[in-house]
Scaffold this motif. Structure first.
Motif, mmCIF file in Angstrom:
data_model
loop_
_atom_site.group_PDB
_atom_site.id
_atom_site.type_symbol
_atom_site.label_atom_id
_atom_site.label_comp_id
_atom_site.label_asym_id
_atom_site.label_seq_id
_atom_site.Cartn_x
_atom_site.Cartn_y
_atom_site.Cartn_z
ATOM 1 N N ASP A 212 2.050 3.496 -8.196
ATOM 2 C CA ASP A 212 3.131 4.396 -8.594
ATOM 3 C C ASP A 212 4.264 4.315 -7.587
ATOM 4 O O ASP A 212 4.135 3.706 -6.518
ATOM 5 N N TYR A 213 5.379 4.965 -7.922
ATOM 6 C CA TYR A 213 6.467 5.026 -6.955
ATOM 7 C C TYR A 213 6.305 6.275 -6.098
ATOM 8 O O TYR A 213 5.925 7.347 -6.584
ATOM 9 N N GLY A 214 6.582 6.113 -4.807
ATOM 10 C CA GLY A 214 6.406 7.221 -3.887
ATOM 11 C C GLY A 214 6.390 6.758 -2.450
ATOM 12 O O GLY A 214 6.722 5.606 -2.137
ATOM 13 N N PHE A 215 5.965 7.657 -1.578
ATOM 14 C CA PHE A 215 6.040 7.416 -0.139
ATOM 15 C C PHE A 215 4.844 8.032 0.572
ATOM 16 O O PHE A 215 4.226 8.972 0.053
ATOM 17 N N PRO A 216 4.554 7.547 1.784
ATOM 18 C CA PRO A 216 3.680 8.339 2.663
ATOM 19 C C PRO A 216 4.454 9.564 3.126
ATOM 20 O O PRO A 216 5.691 9.608 3.031
ATOM 21 N N ARG A 217 3.756 10.563 3.626
ATOM 22 C CA ARG A 217 4.392 11.856 3.891
ATOM 23 C C ARG A 217 5.586 11.763 4.835
ATOM 24 O O ARG A 217 6.604 12.455 4.628
ATOM 25 N N GLY A 218 5.506 10.934 5.862
ATOM 26 C CA GLY A 218 6.604 10.830 6.809
ATOM 27 C C GLY A 218 7.904 10.395 6.166
ATOM 28 O O GLY A 218 8.995 10.758 6.636
ATOM 29 N N GLN A 309 10.682 -11.277 -10.366
ATOM 30 C CA GLN A 309 11.816 -10.658 -9.672
ATOM 31 C C GLN A 309 11.752 -9.145 -9.761
ATOM 32 O O GLN A 309 11.952 -8.432 -8.771
ATOM 33 N N LYS A 310 11.459 -8.634 -10.948
ATOM 34 C CA LYS A 310 11.378 -7.183 -11.149
ATOM 35 C C LYS A 310 10.230 -6.576 -10.359
ATOM 36 O O LYS A 310 10.369 -5.506 -9.753
ATOM 37 N N ALA A 315 14.889 -4.300 -4.358
ATOM 38 C CA ALA A 315 15.881 -3.545 -5.123
ATOM 39 C C ALA A 315 15.339 -3.098 -6.478
ATOM 40 O O ALA A 315 15.987 -2.310 -7.166
ATOM 41 N N GLU A 316 14.150 -3.582 -6.855
ATOM 42 C CA GLU A 316 13.543 -3.216 -8.132
ATOM 43 C C GLU A 316 12.277 -2.399 -7.865
ATOM 44 O O GLU A 316 12.352 -1.303 -7.336
ATOM 45 N N MET A 317 11.098 -2.949 -8.201
ATOM 46 C CA MET A 317 9.850 -2.208 -8.055
ATOM 47 C C MET A 317 9.076 -2.568 -6.780
ATOM 48 O O MET A 317 8.120 -1.879 -6.423
ATOM 49 N N GLY A 318 9.482 -3.623 -6.112
ATOM 50 C CA GLY A 318 8.676 -4.185 -5.039
ATOM 51 C C GLY A 318 8.366 -3.267 -3.878
ATOM 52 O O GLY A 318 7.234 -3.234 -3.391
ATOM 53 N N GLU A 319 9.360 -2.513 -3.412
ATOM 54 C CA GLU A 319 9.182 -1.663 -2.232
ATOM 55 C C GLU A 319 8.930 -0.203 -2.586
ATOM 56 O O GLU A 319 8.134 0.472 -1.930
ATOM 57 N N LEU A 320 9.597 0.314 -3.591
ATOM 58 C CA LEU A 320 9.437 1.724 -3.940
ATOM 59 C C LEU A 320 8.042 1.997 -4.488
ATOM 60 O O LEU A 320 7.430 3.027 -4.213
ATOM 61 N N PHE A 321 7.516 1.055 -5.273
ATOM 62 C CA PHE A 321 6.164 1.218 -5.813
ATOM 63 C C PHE A 321 5.137 0.872 -4.746
ATOM 64 O O PHE A 321 5.300 -0.097 -4.000
ATOM 65 N N LYS A 322 4.079 1.684 -4.711
ATOM 66 C CA LYS A 322 3.001 1.468 -3.749
ATOM 67 C C LYS A 322 1.673 1.358 -4.483
ATOM 68 O O LYS A 322 1.545 1.777 -5.639
#
Length: 346
Positions: A212-218, A309-310, A315-322
């Motif tokens: 999913d898209y998201g982050f660790p708490r920090g 690429q997507k 700039a697409e899903m590569g970094e924001l999605f974990k």
């Protein structure tokens, strides 16, 4: 009853105010809501596109991770159109809460998969939750100079409005553990934590993959992210007004992966890996899967390259999605986290 009318009645019946989590539940998951009605099917004709809907590259690459455990059946939660199940040739089960989406999955997949009506009491296998956690209702919290407030929903002058009340109970306890500079607004996913604990409690042996898209708490509660992560999706256009079309569009919040990892540990499961989607797919051999395409035939190769690429681009899903992996009873290191594991960030 249409979702808007249902929400207005709920607000009236509860003294003029409901939590945003309840509003989100009614708009998305109650009878007639966005997902319950089947409106939330991903794809070009819907409001958003998930990784499996782009084509087969995501599923074929994910299958390389699943191949580490060839004897374990797969249970997918919220399978959308069934695109991922159509790609992976394994013993496959689906748990789908939307009757409309379940009918579409059965039409597409036939007898290849088996639908379950509830989570098995004891599951020995793999659970996949791809873009499920972001749609679990969240509480919205405001950290003010005079204390922690819960942002709820009222209805007046024929429209919905935000209204704040002091946070109480478990929400207040969770909020005071978050250190942010007031004023600050964000979300706390109490239901998502309970969801993860439940999955882990039912997992007797095996693996859970949350994508999913998201982050660790920090990063989730970063000082520069002071207006939260709520986002709505309608006809492939994103906006930040959750009151615009209740029941007719998707409402999401980014996932706090640290909270999910903590909930898994509380339930006795082990965190086995955490990485960006790009790193996970590279570790699983997406370049090898891509290389199997006929590079001499542009009609074949170009669409698959566009999928890559997507899936991989920052700039697409590569970094924001974990990708978060938790499990029970597994000893082998997971292929998808062989390099670039960020479990330390959780």
């Amino acid at each position: 009853m249409p979702p808007r009318e249902r929400i207005v009645r709920e607000i009236h019946d509860h003294g003029g105010w409901i939590s945003f989590a309840r509003y989100m539940e009614l708009a998305l998951h109650a009878a007639g809501g966005y997902y319950a009605s089947g409106a939330g099917e991903p794809g070009a004709a819907g409001d958003f596109v998930t990784a499996p809907e782009l084509g087969t590259l995501f599923g074929r690459t994910l299958a390389r991770q699943l191949a580490q455990f060839p004897d374990l059946p797969i249970l997918e939660l919220g399978a959308g159109s069934g695109a991922l199940a159509a790609t992976i040739d394994r013993e496959y089960f689906i748990l789908e809460t939307s009757a409309a989406l379940r009918a579409r999955q059965e039409e597409r997949l036939g007898k290849r998969v088996k639908h379950l009506d509830r989570l098995p009491e004891r599951w020995r296998g793999i659970i996949i939750a791809n873009e499920v956690a972001d749609a679990i209702p969240v509480h919205v919290v405001a950290w003010r100079t005079d204390g922690v407030m819960e942002r709820g929903v009222t209805f007046r002058n024929e429209s919905f409005h935000w209204e704040e009340r002091p946070a109480t109970g478990g929400l207040h306890e969770a909020a005071i553990q978050v250190r942010v500079p007031a004023p600050y607004e964000s979300e706390i996913g109490l239901a998502a934590r309970a969801w993860m604990r439940t999955l882990c409690e039912h997992l007797e042996h095996g693996l859970i993959l949350v994508i999913d898209y998201g982050f660790p708490r920090g990063e989730y509660y970063h000082p520069q992210r002071a207006t939260g992560t709520l986002m709505c999706h309608h006809r492939h256009t994103a906006h930040a007004d959750p009151f615009a079309r209740p029941g007719d569009e998707d409402i999401t919040a980014h996932v706090d992966f640290s909270a999910l990892a903590a909930a898994a540990r509380d339930a006795g499961a082990e965190v086995l890996g955490f990485a960006t989607q790009a790193q996970f797919l590279v570790n699983c051999g997406i370049t090898e899967v891509l290389g199997q395409a006929n590079v001499e035939n542009a009609l074949v190769y170009a669409p698959i390259a566009a999928q890559a690429q997507k899936l991989l681009s920052p700039a697409e899903m590569g970094e924001l999605f974990k990708v978060l992996a938790v499990g029970r009873g597994l000893s082998a290191p997971l292929l998808g986290f062989s390099r670039g594991d960020r479990s330390h960030a959780l």
